[in-house]
Design a protein around this motif. Structure first.
Motif, PDB file in Angstrom:
ATOM      1  N   ARG A 755     -86.252 -54.622  -4.711  1.00 14.40           N
ATOM      2  CA  ARG A 755     -85.549 -55.027  -5.933  1.00 14.40           C
ATOM      3  C   ARG A 755     -84.712 -53.872  -6.486  1.00 14.40           C
ATOM      4  O   ARG A 755     -83.552 -54.043  -6.864  1.00 14.40           O
ATOM      5  CB  ARG A 755     -86.554 -55.495  -6.986  1.00 14.40           C
ATOM      6  N   LYS A 756     -85.304 -52.677  -6.524  1.00 17.04           N
ATOM      7  CA  LYS A 756     -84.569 -51.524  -7.051  1.00 17.04           C
ATOM      8  C   LYS A 756     -83.349 -51.204  -6.192  1.00 17.04           C
ATOM      9  O   LYS A 756     -82.265 -50.907  -6.715  1.00 17.04           O
ATOM     10  CB  LYS A 756     -85.500 -50.318  -7.136  1.00 17.04           C
ATOM     11  N   ALA A 757     -83.518 -51.267  -4.873  1.00 14.30           N
ATOM     12  CA  ALA A 757     -82.381 -51.002  -3.975  1.00 14.30           C
ATOM     13  C   ALA A 757     -81.311 -52.068  -4.140  1.00 14.30           C
ATOM     14  O   ALA A 757     -80.105 -51.766  -4.136  1.00 14.30           O
ATOM     15  CB  ALA A 757     -82.870 -50.955  -2.528  1.00 14.30           C
ATOM     16  N   PHE A 758     -81.730 -53.318  -4.307  1.00 17.61           N
ATOM     17  CA  PHE A 758     -80.804 -54.442  -4.482  1.00 17.61           C
ATOM     18  C   PHE A 758     -79.990 -54.273  -5.775  1.00 17.61           C
ATOM     19  O   PHE A 758     -78.757 -54.423  -5.775  1.00 17.61           O
ATOM     20  CB  PHE A 758     -81.627 -55.737  -4.518  1.00 17.61           C
ATOM     21  N   LEU A 759     -80.665 -53.942  -6.871  1.00 29.72           N
ATOM     22  CA  LEU A 759     -79.960 -53.781  -8.142  1.00 29.72           C
ATOM     23  C   LEU A 759     -79.038 -52.561  -8.112  1.00 29.72           C
ATOM     24  O   LEU A 759     -77.941 -52.586  -8.680  1.00 29.72           O
ATOM     25  CB  LEU A 759     -80.976 -53.647  -9.280  1.00 29.72           C
ATOM     26  N   ALA A 760     -79.482 -51.495  -7.440  1.00 28.04           N
ATOM     27  CA  ALA A 760     -78.618 -50.311  -7.324  1.00 28.04           C
ATOM     28  C   ALA A 760     -77.374 -50.637  -6.514  1.00 28.04           C
ATOM     29  O   ALA A 760     -76.267 -50.179  -6.828  1.00 28.04           O
ATOM     30  CB  ALA A 760     -79.394 -49.161  -6.685  1.00 28.04           C
ATOM     31  N   ASP A 761     -77.547 -51.445  -5.468  1.00 19.25           N
ATOM     32  CA  ASP A 761     -76.409 -51.852  -4.644  1.00 19.25           C
ATOM     33  C   ASP A 761     -75.441 -52.715  -5.452  1.00 19.25           C
ATOM     34  O   ASP A 761     -74.214 -52.552  -5.371  1.00 19.25           O
ATOM     35  CB  ASP A 761     -76.927 -52.620  -3.429  1.00 19.25           C
ATOM     36  N   LEU A 762     -75.975 -53.643  -6.247  1.00 19.61           N
ATOM     37  CA  LEU A 762     -75.112 -54.454  -7.112  1.00 19.61           C
ATOM     38  C   LEU A 762     -74.379 -53.583  -8.129  1.00 19.61           C
ATOM     39  O   LEU A 762     -73.191 -53.800  -8.403  1.00 19.61           O
ATOM     40  CB  LEU A 762     -75.936 -55.520  -7.839  1.00 19.61           C
ATOM     41  N   ALA A 763     -75.083 -52.599  -8.691  1.00 19.96           N
ATOM     42  CA  ALA A 763     -74.460 -51.726  -9.689  1.00 19.96           C
ATOM     43  C   ALA A 763     -73.282 -50.964  -9.100  1.00 19.96           C
ATOM     44  O   ALA A 763     -72.266 -50.754  -9.769  1.00 19.96           O
ATOM     45  CB  ALA A 763     -75.497 -50.750 -10.257  1.00 19.96           C
ATOM     46  N   ARG A 764     -73.401 -50.563  -7.828  1.00 23.13           N
ATOM     47  CA  ARG A 764     -72.282 -49.868  -7.181  1.00 23.13           C
ATOM     48  C   ARG A 764     -71.067 -50.778  -7.051  1.00 23.13           C
ATOM     49  O   ARG A 764     -69.940 -50.292  -6.921  1.00 23.13           O
ATOM     50  CB  ARG A 764     -72.706 -49.328  -5.817  1.00 23.13           C
ATOM     51  N   SER A 765     -71.298 -52.071  -7.085  1.00 26.44           N
ATOM     52  CA  SER A 765     -70.196 -53.039  -7.043  1.00 26.44           C
ATOM     53  C   SER A 765     -69.856 -53.566  -8.432  1.00 26.44           C
ATOM     54  O   SER A 765     -69.185 -54.595  -8.568  1.00 26.44           O
ATOM     55  CB  SER A 765     -70.574 -54.212  -6.126  1.00 26.44           C
ATOM     56  N   SER A 766     -70.337 -52.869  -9.477  1.00 29.21           N
ATOM     57  CA  SER A 766     -70.058 -53.220 -10.875  1.00 29.21           C
ATOM     58  C   SER A 766     -70.643 -54.560 -11.278  1.00 29.21           C
ATOM     59  O   SER A 766     -70.056 -55.301 -12.066  1.00 29.21           O
ATOM     60  CB  SER A 766     -68.539 -53.196 -11.147  1.00 29.21           C
ATOM     61  N   VAL A 767     -71.809 -54.901 -10.759  1.00 29.07           N
ATOM     62  CA  VAL A 767     -72.527 -56.118 -11.157  1.00 29.07           C
ATOM     63  C   VAL A 767     -73.825 -55.684 -11.835  1.00 29.07           C
ATOM     64  O   VAL A 767     -74.658 -55.006 -11.224  1.00 29.07           O
ATOM     65  CB  VAL A 767     -72.833 -57.027  -9.947  1.00 29.07           C
ATOM     66  N   TYR A 768     -73.991 -56.066 -13.099  1.00 23.10           N
ATOM     67  CA  TYR A 768     -75.156 -55.675 -13.884  1.00 23.10           C
ATOM     68  C   TYR A 768     -75.743 -56.903 -14.570  1.00 23.10           C
ATOM     69  O   TYR A 768     -75.024 -57.623 -15.272  1.00 23.10           O
ATOM     70  CB  TYR A 768     -74.772 -54.662 -14.975  1.00 23.10           C
ATOM     71  N   PRO A 769     -77.043 -57.156 -14.420  1.00 24.90           N
ATOM     72  CA  PRO A 769     -77.663 -58.277 -15.140  1.00 24.90           C
ATOM     73  C   PRO A 769     -77.468 -58.181 -16.651  1.00 24.90           C
ATOM     74  O   PRO A 769     -77.311 -59.205 -17.325  1.00 24.90           O
ATOM     75  CB  PRO A 769     -79.152 -58.148 -14.757  1.00 24.90           C
ATOM     76  N   GLN A 770     -77.458 -56.957 -17.216  1.00 22.50           N
ATOM     77  CA  GLN A 770     -77.281 -56.819 -18.661  1.00 22.50           C
ATOM     78  C   GLN A 770     -75.920 -57.344 -19.096  1.00 22.50           C
ATOM     79  O   GLN A 770     -75.783 -57.948 -20.163  1.00 22.50           O
ATOM     80  CB  GLN A 770     -77.403 -55.344 -19.074  1.00 22.50           C
ATOM     81  N   VAL A 771     -74.893 -57.105 -18.277  1.00 23.16           N
ATOM     82  CA  VAL A 771     -73.552 -57.601 -18.603  1.00 23.16           C
ATOM     83  C   VAL A 771     -73.527 -59.120 -18.507  1.00 23.16           C
ATOM     84  O   VAL A 771     -72.923 -59.804 -19.347  1.00 23.16           O
ATOM     85  CB  VAL A 771     -72.502 -56.969 -17.664  1.00 23.16           C
ATOM     86  N   LEU A 772     -74.180 -59.667 -17.478  1.00 26.63           N
ATOM     87  CA  LEU A 772     -74.223 -61.122 -17.338  1.00 26.63           C
ATOM     88  C   LEU A 772     -74.903 -61.753 -18.548  1.00 26.63           C
ATOM     89  O   LEU A 772     -74.464 -62.798 -19.048  1.00 26.63           O
ATOM     90  CB  LEU A 772     -74.969 -61.499 -16.052  1.00 26.63           C
ATOM     91  N   ALA A 773     -75.979 -61.125 -19.021  1.00 24.49           N
ATOM     92  CA  ALA A 773     -76.668 -61.651 -20.204  1.00 24.49           C
ATOM     93  C   ALA A 773     -75.742 -61.644 -21.413  1.00 24.49           C
ATOM     94  O   ALA A 773     -75.736 -62.590 -22.218  1.00 24.49           O
ATOM     95  CB  ALA A 773     -77.917 -60.811 -20.483  1.00 24.49           C
TER      96      ALA A 773
END
Length: 888
Positions: A755-773
């Motif tokens: 999960r941590k690696a997945f979220l870090a990978d998304l963050a590198r592509s400018s995708v953040y769950p906090q922004v989606l919320a």
């Protein structure tokens, strides 16, 4: 084998002390600083939440004294090779502008010398005197000693050497220099001691150029060096600006020179000059003003009156007419300061101030790109943001319908709009953003932008300080009035929005002071045409709004600089750029490599140029027009004034392509090229157009204008700007690429490492769950559900809903545990409800109330051991996200 901490304590530090480096700052000389942090860590923005990136720090910084660091030491554990730390040590030394870098594991010591760009192994660390001697020899400061009688030995009255003289005490000036300011100060003083007469600092807005200049002057004067340079006269300094507000800011920065018994500072306000002070602060306009006899104020100062002239914002001042002031004080050292990198617009600035700098390759890997002479020091906006000394930003780009499509007057008439065309104006076929409010006034467009801006301010915070950059004074007044009408009634403020423009005089200056004061509630919004674009400190400003078209990268960078200052007092670590005119297309100009300057004409200076200046329509000669000839970068003849017949004559000009610059009161300025020939006279005719009369704009009223599109999401890796729908689609693609099904996503989610690696990978592509919320308006939603909703269309569930479902569904699981363990499970569930799945990690037992319950050591006993406690955490994660709810 010792670990790194033990290696440092038992091997490295004893060797540093044996070489004469102390671990205490009591003596304030030849000491080392452990774990010296020199950046603050980049401000990272996720949604509207701020966190700091990792700060950079060196294991040891070696200082000859407080004001002079000289080397860095990178420590490695005894079991590692010293070689493994060398590149890191070199990176730190480059950042800090130091000549020596060392890497060691306590046994092996490797030195890198930036003077020779070579490394060598040493038996011991060099002593302070050895490093000082090597540094001084390589910098050529042995000759400088003869100029200013600086002591040769380090220990021989170091206070007489401006490099070693202490900075102004923090108790007097309120702060210590940051690392990059220290580098700038050293580089300027070193050049002064080497005998350089022209020096340039290029530092982004908000990085403290004036504070750097103050520290330079402090060290040069307090060490006695500037006075020893000219023993026959006092050490005098002129700080030269082109705006009163910049002059006054500098005057205040230099306040520590006033010791209570004397006041060496003086503001130059007019005739007659005061010749009894040491530190002068003036603006070009005042120094250029003539007395009743026609003698200009600067001419009343002896040419050698100043030893140092500091030219603020030198890219936009000091050329043309005012160049005569600099020439008058030409024997002084000239220190130029600018916030802008070299562009075509300010090549003259760089040619003038950097003429004594060594010529280097623009790009060492591509020598065909040519060479240039860089400034003494550069510190960019991007570097300031990366280091955490400047605020980061979020771009909100907006276009109205007329900006998106352009405006044809016939289309406006068909819509039922009223079109007013002045008699002297020839309409264009189509008008686009650059012409709006400059050639054609569209009040409905302005109202639409203001209405939209008002909505944004209500959403973001209507009391956040905001600067709005408008096309001209008339446009600034209109925008201020419309915003005042929007917010005046609901805030109860009569000055919620004010225009701050040059024509407003003393009233405008008072409004500017109130706007810049973080403690004052109003004015909240300042509208301006250009007055606020440079030099005005408003650290609390959170919104920069473009309602004017910008084509100059220099002006764009200056305007952006209005928001780049951090303001911890108001918790301002980032700012918004709200762009209605496409100005943000100019991003990254600061960091692009410079281009080679144009070569000045060479050859014989035997050409002559004559010409006539006349009215383009009546052909009447224009007497009193000012004519100059630019003969090369920063080389100019004139201006001279045309005679009664409108004629002028220049002699002894170089042969080649030159530029002629002409201006006259009531006419539009012209710049045109002319080719001159050796030993010949060239003739040129220069017609001038009358300056446009006020009210010469087309006006269109009754136009339907709406917001066409908004781009508010930035993909940091590419700089791409996306609308909300584009960002949602982009996010969906990024998730599905990594987890093609909900089943795959759930498998990743319940595995902590994945999960941590997945979220870090998304963050590198400018995708953040906090922004989606934030954009979905669901701040309580579980991050897993947000991602599933975007990627697979699943319904959104909140963390509270999942926690309640767990309680209802897993009573058997809860009851299997003893009472104390059940209490822990219920508390963990509450932690999840507040903070999400990341709360169900072993680290959670370090916080309250688990810490008070005895932490993981005691709590694990309630579950039957550490492994069973870990197993319970994993089981809870799996049960919160049940397999049954996931449909493949």
């Amino acid at each position: 084998m010792r670990n790194e901490a033990d290696t440092r304590a038992t091997l490295i530090e004893p060797k540093l002390k044996a070489a004469g480096w102390s671990d205490t700052q009591i003596t304030r000389e030849y000491y080392y600083q452990r774990d010296w942090q020199y950046t603050q860590g980049r401000v990272i923005l996720v949604g509207n939440q701020v966190r700091r990136g990792e700060a950079r720090k060196v294991d040891y910084l070696l200082r000859l004294c407080d004001a002079f660091p000289i080397a860095v030491v990178e420590a490695k554990a005894e079991s590692e090779s010293a070689e493994s730390g060398l590149e890191q040590a070199k990176r730190y030394a480059k950042d800090l502008g130091l000549a020596f870098a060392y890497a060691t594991n306590g046994h092996q010591i490797i030195e890198f010398d930036f003077f020779t760009n070579t490394s060598r192994e040493l038996e011991r660390f060099p002593t302070p005197q050895e490093l000082w001697d090597r540094w001084r020899q390589n910098m050529g400061l042995v000759k400088a000693r003869r100029i200013a009688e600086a002591p040769a030995e380090y220990g021989a009255d170091r206070r007489a050497n401006p490099l070693l003289h202490p900075y102004c005490p923090e108790s007097s000036c309120g702060k210590r220099p940051f690392y990059f300011q220290e580098v700038a100060i050293r580089k300027v003083i070193r050049r002064v001691m080497q005998g350089r007469r022209r020096i340039l600092l290029t530092m982004a807005t908000g990085t403290g150029k004036t504070f750097v200049a103050f520290q330079v002057v402090w060290k040069l004067i307090k060490s006695g060096w500037l006075n020893r340079l000219h023993p026959d006269r006092p050490a005098r300094v002129l700080f030269l600006a082109d705006r009163i507000v910049l002059r006054d800011q500098a005057y205040n920065t230099f306040a520590p020179f006033a010791d209570g018994t004397s006041e060496p500072r003086f503001k130059i306000d007019g005739h007659p000059p005061n010749l009894t002070r040491d530190l002068y602060f003036g603006i070009y306009q005042t120094l250029w003003s003539p007395d009743e006899a026609g003698k200009r104020l600067f001419e009343k100062f002896p040419p050698d009156f100043f030893g140092l002239v500091i030219i603020d914002e030198c890219h936009r001042s000091g050329w043309g007419t005012w160049r005569e002031i600099l020439d008058h004080f030409g024997s002084a050292i000239h220190l130029g300061m600018t916030a802008t990198p070299r562009q075509d617009e300010n090549i003259d600035t760089y040619a003038y101030f950097c003429a004594e700098e060594p010529e280097v390759a623009i790009d060492p890997e591509h020598p065909e790109r040519g060479t240039w002479r860089p400034p003494a020091y550069q510190y960019s906006l991007g570097q300031g943001i990366e280091d955490g000394f400047l605020a980061t930003y979020k771009v909100h780009r907006v276009r109205t319908t007329v900006d998106a499509t352009g405006l044809r007057l016939e289309d406006a008439i068909e819509q039922g709009a009223e079109v007013f065309i002045p008699e002297e104006v020839e309409p264009r076929e189509i008008y686009t953003t650059p012409q709006f409010e400059l050639e054609i006034t569209l009040p409905d467009r302005t109202r639409a932008m203001v209405k939209h801006l008002a909505g944004l301010l209500r959403r973001f915070g209507k009391m956040e300080k905001t600067m709005v950059f408008c096309v001209d004074m008339e446009h600034a007044r209109l925008v201020a009035r419309l915003l005042q009408d929007e917010f005046g009634p609901e805030t109860g403020l009569s000055n919620y929005a004010v225009p701050i423009i040059s024509e407003e005089g003393e009233e405008g200056r008072r409004a500017l002071e109130a706007f810049a004061d973080s403690d004052r509630q109003a004015p909240v919004v300042a509208t301006t045409a250009e007055l606020l674009s440079t030099g005005v400190d408003v650290p609390s400003c959170r919104n920069i709004v473009f309602m004017k078209t910008i084509s100059s990268p220099i002006l764009f960078k200056q305007i952006i600089g209005r928001g780049s200052r951090l303001d911890p007092a108001t918790e301002k670590y980032w700012f918004r750029i709200i762009d209605y005119t496409g100005a943000t297309r100019l991003f990254d100009a600061w960091d692009r490599p410079p281009v080679p300057p144009p070569e000045p004409p060479t050859g014989p200076q035997t050409a002559t140029l004559t010409g006539r200046v006349f009215h383009v329509e009546t052909e009447t000669p224009i007497a009193g027009a000012r004519v100059s000839v630019r003969t090369g970068p920063n080389r100019q003849q004139g201006p001279i004034v045309t005679d009664e017949a409108g004629r002028f004559r220049f002699e002894r000009l170089p042969v080649g392509r030159l530029q002629v610059i002409v201006s006259a009161a009531g006419f539009v300025d012209r710049t045109l090229g002319v080719d001159t020939l050796a030993d010949e006279t060239s003739e040129i005719e220069i017609p001038l157009k009358p300056a446009g009369k006020k009210g010469g704009k087309i006006r269109v009223e009754g136009l339907e204008v709406a917001i066409a599109d908004e781009a508010i999401f930035i993909i940091e890796a590419t700089g791409e700007q996306l609308t909300l729908e584009q960002y949602r689609d982009y996010t969906r693609r990024q998730i599905v690429q990594r987890a093609p099904t909900r089943h795959d996503l759930r498998a990743i989610w319940v595995d902590s490492d994945r999960r941590k690696a997945f979220l870090a990978d998304l963050a590198r592509s400018s995708v953040y769950p906090q922004v989606l919320a934030e954009i979905l308006g669901r701040p309580e939603a579980d991050a897993f559900d947000l991602l599933c909703h975007i990627a697979f269309g699943s319904p959104i569930r909140t963390r509270s809903e999942r926690a309640e479902a767990f309680m209802n569904r897993e009573q058997a699981f809860i009851r299997r545990h003893a009472e104390e363990a059940r209490r822990v499970i219920l508390e963990l569930l509450d932690k999840y409800r507040v903070g999400g799945i990341d709360q169900l990690e072993p680290e959670i037992f370090n916080v309250s109330p688990f810490r008070e319950w005895g932490g993981a050591a005691r709590i694990s006993g309630w579950f039957g051991g550490t492994e069973r406690l870990r197993s319970t955490l994993l089981t809870m994660q799996h049960k919160i996200y049940t397999q049954e709810e996931v449909v493949v």
